[in-house]
Design a protein around this motif. Structure first.
Motif, PDB file in Angstrom:
ATOM      1  N   ASN A 255       0.809  -1.224   0.000  1.00 25.83           N
ATOM      2  CA  ASN A 255       0.000   0.000   0.000  1.00 25.83           C
ATOM      3  C   ASN A 255       0.839   1.270   0.000  1.00 25.83           C
ATOM      4  O   ASN A 255       0.288   2.369   0.097  1.00 25.83           O
ATOM      5  N   SER A 256       2.146   1.139  -0.107  1.00 26.67           N
ATOM      6  CA  SER A 256       3.011   2.313  -0.216  1.00 26.67           C
ATOM      7  C   SER A 256       3.106   2.738  -1.686  1.00 26.67           C
ATOM      8  O   SER A 256       2.430   2.192  -2.553  1.00 26.67           O
ATOM      9  N   THR A 257       3.986   3.701  -1.966  1.00 27.49           N
ATOM     10  CA  THR A 257       4.171   4.165  -3.352  1.00 27.49           C
ATOM     11  C   THR A 257       5.620   3.904  -3.765  1.00 27.49           C
ATOM     12  O   THR A 257       5.995   2.766  -4.001  1.00 27.49           O
ATOM     13  N   PHE A 259       9.739   5.307  -2.761  1.00 24.61           N
ATOM     14  CA  PHE A 259      10.597   6.158  -1.941  1.00 24.61           C
ATOM     15  C   PHE A 259      11.999   6.200  -2.519  1.00 24.61           C
ATOM     16  O   PHE A 259      12.519   5.194  -2.996  1.00 24.61           O
ATOM     17  N   ALA A 303      10.230   8.363   6.907  1.00 19.03           N
ATOM     18  CA  ALA A 303      10.160   6.922   7.152  1.00 19.03           C
ATOM     19  C   ALA A 303      11.533   6.254   7.293  1.00 19.03           C
ATOM     20  O   ALA A 303      11.795   5.552   8.262  1.00 19.03           O
ATOM     21  N   GLU A 327      12.937   2.380  -2.516  1.00 20.34           N
ATOM     22  CA  GLU A 327      11.936   1.448  -1.992  1.00 20.34           C
ATOM     23  C   GLU A 327      10.694   1.504  -2.882  1.00 20.34           C
ATOM     24  O   GLU A 327      10.047   2.540  -2.979  1.00 20.34           O
ATOM     25  N   ALA A 329       6.878  -0.045  -3.722  1.00 20.55           N
ATOM     26  CA  ALA A 329       5.763  -0.842  -3.206  1.00 20.55           C
ATOM     27  C   ALA A 329       5.780  -2.212  -3.876  1.00 20.55           C
ATOM     28  O   ALA A 329       5.985  -2.324  -5.081  1.00 20.55           O
ATOM     29  N   SER A 338      -4.112  -3.035  -4.075  1.00 20.71           N
ATOM     30  CA  SER A 338      -3.610  -2.106  -3.069  1.00 20.71           C
ATOM     31  C   SER A 338      -4.572  -0.941  -2.979  1.00 20.71           C
ATOM     32  O   SER A 338      -5.517  -0.835  -3.774  1.00 20.71           O
TER      33      SER A 338
END
Length: 854
Positions: A255-257, A259, A303, A327, A329, A338
């Motif tokens: 559920n992140s994008t 980074f 983060a 990083e 997702a 997601s």
């Protein structure tokens, strides 16, 4: 660099790259469209049999492709740096223009000379592209094939400029064993129709996950510690090249994008210069533009931190390189739903391709600044060293050469210069003798790394840590050391000859009454295990004694091992004993009589007869794969003990009577049925030895197996005053209630069997949990307890320091005919905490001497 060239290179990074669907028809869908490609260079799909992203690539497939690529293009060379635990090749590819390839060694030498100010000129940038240190974060490794193809096959002035201006080193898979494990998992659950449901089995790996390597270690924590061959191979080539930029491609929650660094500004390692952050920000502008162009969500400066120097994106920062963490997702399979919609494996690969290309453009656009930063780093470090009030550190270890040697080997691999002493030095009541002491000077280019390795810092601007807050190596190895101020430096009799730590050789007398060796060296358990496996009968002493040997009287501390001639021994056992002793570097003495001048005689009842332990380690779902792996690694690699690993959910089907010892690492053991708990308790009462670590120890206490009580969660919460806190204080309070990895000082009872072999009562433990164990009311159960001011290094809130002061951290007692041992700390943390892992060996070989009822 000229403006037009920057614009061209930016266009190179942004042109195309739109593979965002669940499947692609060709590898070219990932790559810039306004570029032609050499048809003589094979696409990955021509070797794999399908486009990248259709299936998760196995490591053997990836390596096959890279060798095929190297054979097809004069821009590419490939070498094997080493092998993983599972004997998979660790390959490093070098990309550059053909004219550079022809003189690559000369370029490397000139580059290294430029760092010392011995060579000038417009040398190529050196970029290190590292992918998928976590095996279940495979988008990086799959993207590496596409980037490799691009570098080998793309045509035109843009790629020509890149390859002329840079040497690009590529490590396509930092964790071959984990990558292959995860690829098998994801591929075996893929159907013709992709399933995006997060509950689908494809998205839930079995224990252990593919994140870890063969021994279930996180290799992204091993750059500094060098426990594993993957890290040692990588580090040797890192120092061989000293790159300007190092990339580290990862994945995070679905559920992140996306980074990219820089991370949280206040959580940078204090020894990393601010210019490193500025350069990372400058590179970040290129990543942002590239992701803007492809319409991808992303974030930065939150983060993730840049504190622990043992990670792939931070270790380079301590050497003048710019380490960059990416990083993505994760789809954790081929397709997963997601909160941003369906995320495909193809899309995750695409984003890693996009930022790999933007790394090239960003590096070239900042070539002058990156080069100046790296060239000036050593000089700036030496200037800092001149201003430091300390000149370095004296280290000494008299009794355990194996442990001391292991520490010094790590320092040497980090290119840290070490000096010996030409004569003894007295310092603060300590004697540092030449035969067992060294000096590590701060006046060397590795100044920043050395300061970090010896740090005992306890206060930080930001007390939130993504990982450990301290990694002091001498404390981890339980090595005595002394800080030396600058004014005393000239009084040190330094020399270039280091003490001989290779271990002693033994020449056994063939007619000896018995043979004896000390338990004080870290390799002694390995020697004992080897002897027992060869059928050699041995005894171990619970008391100190002096023996008469062919070389005179020799004193032995408790734990010494005796191999008597009087016992029935296998054929040629003396030769086997001598060979094993010389292999381990342990001195074995030839004892001429069983009558001792001092202490118990060799036939005393205080000399217990040993047998090879049969050990079960409880693993599987619910247990910590990291801590179980650390125990497995220690016993397998350091001790040479064959270990049976049984998943927790299979315990009921296993006969416990087949085992002498059961080890339970940290984990959640609530799933163990009462019937099985009763069986474990009865097994102990019948003579078994149960060794429990962290939450396993708490579980054992709750089941009335371990006679110890733990501080409750309510008591822990009540230790913190929350009155007057605002909503915005939540993160600060959470940071205070967390222990991320700090060093605690404890008093060890040297008279206890679990402490045999130790020579100092003060010992450093690695603490990375909030568990707190009360000192048992009954005497003699407590083996170790924290001092009243226990924090030695790292961050722990004042509340936790007060709560943990004086608490027990290691207890042991008898239960029926068996023994129970509980510890609140990690005895084998990340495979390098040599100072405490021998407690585990003592629990296996010396537990018969524990004779107090719980």
């Amino acid at each position: 660099m000229k403006r037009w060239l920057q614009m061209v290179l930016m266009a190179l990074a942004l042109s195309g790259a739109t593979a965002t669907m669940a499947q692609v028809k060709t590898d070219l869908a990932y790559l810039p469209k306004a570029v032609s490609y050499d048809p003589a260079v094979p696409l990955p799909e021509s070797v794999l049999g399908y486009p990248v992203g259709t299936w998760h690539v196995r490591h053997d497939q990836l390596v096959n492709y890279m060798y095929a690529l190297a054979e097809s293009s004069e821009r590419v060379s490939i070498e094997e740096m080493g092998r993983s635990h599972e004997q998979r090749p660790l390959v490093l590819l070098t990309f550059s223009a053909a004219k550079n390839q022809a003189k690559m060694e000369s370029i490397r030498q000139q580059h290294l000379q430029s760092l010392d100010g011995k060579a000038d000129g417009d040398l190529p940038l050196v970029l290190w592209m590292g992918y998928s240190v976590h095996g279940d974060e495979p988008s990086g490794a799959n993207a590496a094939m596409l980037i490799a193809y691009y570098l080998a096959a793309a045509q035109g002035p843009q790629i020509d400029t890149l390859l002329e201006e840079a040497v690009i080193l590529m490590e396509p898979a930092l964790n071959p064993d984990g990558l292959s494990r995860f690829a098998q998992w994801a591929n075996m659950h893929k159907g013709k129709n992709l399933v995006a449901d997060p509950n689908h089995r494809e998205h839930w790996q079995h224990w252990p996950s593919g994140r870890t390597n063969h021994y279930w270690f996180d290799l992204n924590r091993d750059w500094l510690l060098l426990t594993h061959p993957e890290s040692r191979a990588r580090l040797s080539h890192f120092h061989k090249w000293r790159p300007h930029v190092v990339t580290d491609f990862h994945e995070m929650g679905t559920n992140s994008t996306y980074f990219f660094q820089p991370g949280v500004p206040s959580r940078k390692n204090p020894w990393t210069p601010d210019n490193n952050v500025s350069l990372t920000e400058a590179m970040g502008e290129h990543h942002a533009r590239a992701l803007d162009e492809s319409g991808q969500l992303y974030f930065t400066q939150e983060a993730f931190d840049d504190f622990y120097y043992g990670k792939g994106s931070t270790y380079p920062d301590a050497h003048g390189s710019v380490g960059i963490l990416f990083e993505q997702a994760s789809s954790r399979g081929h397709l997963q739903s997601s909160e941003h919609g369906e995320l495909s494996f193809v899309q995750t690969i695409q984003n890693q391709v996009t930022t790999s290309l933007s790394t090239f453009s960003g590096a070239l656009a900042n070539k002058a600044s990156l080069s100046a930063h790296l060239r000036g780093f050593a000089g700036e470090s030496l200037e800092l060293a001149k201003k430091d009030e300390l000149s370095g550190y004296l280290l000494s270890e008299k009794h355990d050469k194996s442990r001391f040697r292991a520490l010094l080997e790590i320092l040497k691999q980090h290119q840290i210069r070490i000096n010996g002493l030409e004569k003894s030095v007295e310092r603060n009541g300590r004697r540092f003798a030449p035969e067992d002491s060294v000096f590590v000077s701060l006046n060397q280019p590795q100044y920043r790394l050395i300061k970090s390795i010896f740090s005992t810092r306890k206060n930080f601007a930001d007390n939130t840590f993504y990982d450990v807050s301290n990694w002091n190596l001498p404390l981890a190895f339980n090595i005595d050391y002394e800080e030396i101020e600058r004014g005393f430096w000239r009084k040190l009799p330094l020399g270039d000859t280091l003490p001989n730590l290779n271990g002693a050789r033994s020449e056994l007398q063939q007619d000896a009454y018995a043979y004896a060796f000390s338990w004080q060296d870290s390799a002694s358990p390995a020697l004992l295990q080897d002897l027992l496996e060869q059928g050699i009968q041995a005894k171990i002493s619970s008391t100190a004694f002096t023996a008469t040997t062919d070389q005179g009287k020799v004193s032995f501390e408790p734990g010494a091992v005796i191999v008597p001639s009087a016992l029935k021994q296998p054929e040629q056992w003396r030769r086997l004993l001598q060979n094993s002793a010389n292999e381990q570097g342990i001195k074995v003495w030839s004892v001429t009589t069983g009558l001792t001048p001092q202490g118990n005689d060799l036939g005393s009842r205080s000399m217990a007869t040993l047998s090879a332990p049969k050990v079960m380690l409880v693993g599987g779902a619910g247990t910590s794969q990291y801590e179980a792996g650390e125990i497995w690694h220690y016993l397998d690699q350091r001790v040479g003990l064959p270990l049976t690993i049984v998943d927790m959910d299979r315990l009921q089907g296993v006969s416990l009577a087949n085992y002498t010892h059961i080890i339970m690492a940290d984990g959640n053991f609530s799933a163990i049925a009462q019937e099985q708990t009763d069986a474990i308790q009865e097994w102990v009462k019948q003579g078994g030895v149960l060794i429990t670590q962290k939450r396993a120890a708490k579980w054992a206490s709750e089941q009335d197996i371990l006679n110890a009580t733990f501080v409750s969660d309510k008591e822990l919460d009540n230790a913190f005053d929350t009155s007057g806190l605002s909503y915005g204080d939540q993160d600060r309070l959470a940071a205070k209630k967390r222990i991320s990895g700090t060093v605690f000082n404890a008093d060890l009872d040297l008279s206890h069997p679990l402490a045999f072999g130790f020579t100092r009562s003060q010992i450093s433990f690695l603490r990375n949990s909030t568990l707190a164990m009360h000192v048992p009311a009954k005497p003699f159960l407590t083996v170790s307890r924290y001092t009243q001011t226990p924090l030695q290094a790292g961050y722990v809130s004042e509340e936790f320091q007060q709560l943990l002061a004086g608490k027990a951290n290691l207890v042991a007692h008898r239960l029926g005919q068996g023994k129970v041992i509980g510890v609140t700390d990690n005895l084998s943390f990340r495979g390098y905490w040599y100072g405490t892992h021998r407690i585990l060996s003592n629990a296996l070989y010396l537990s018969d001497f524990i004779d107090v009822e719980g």
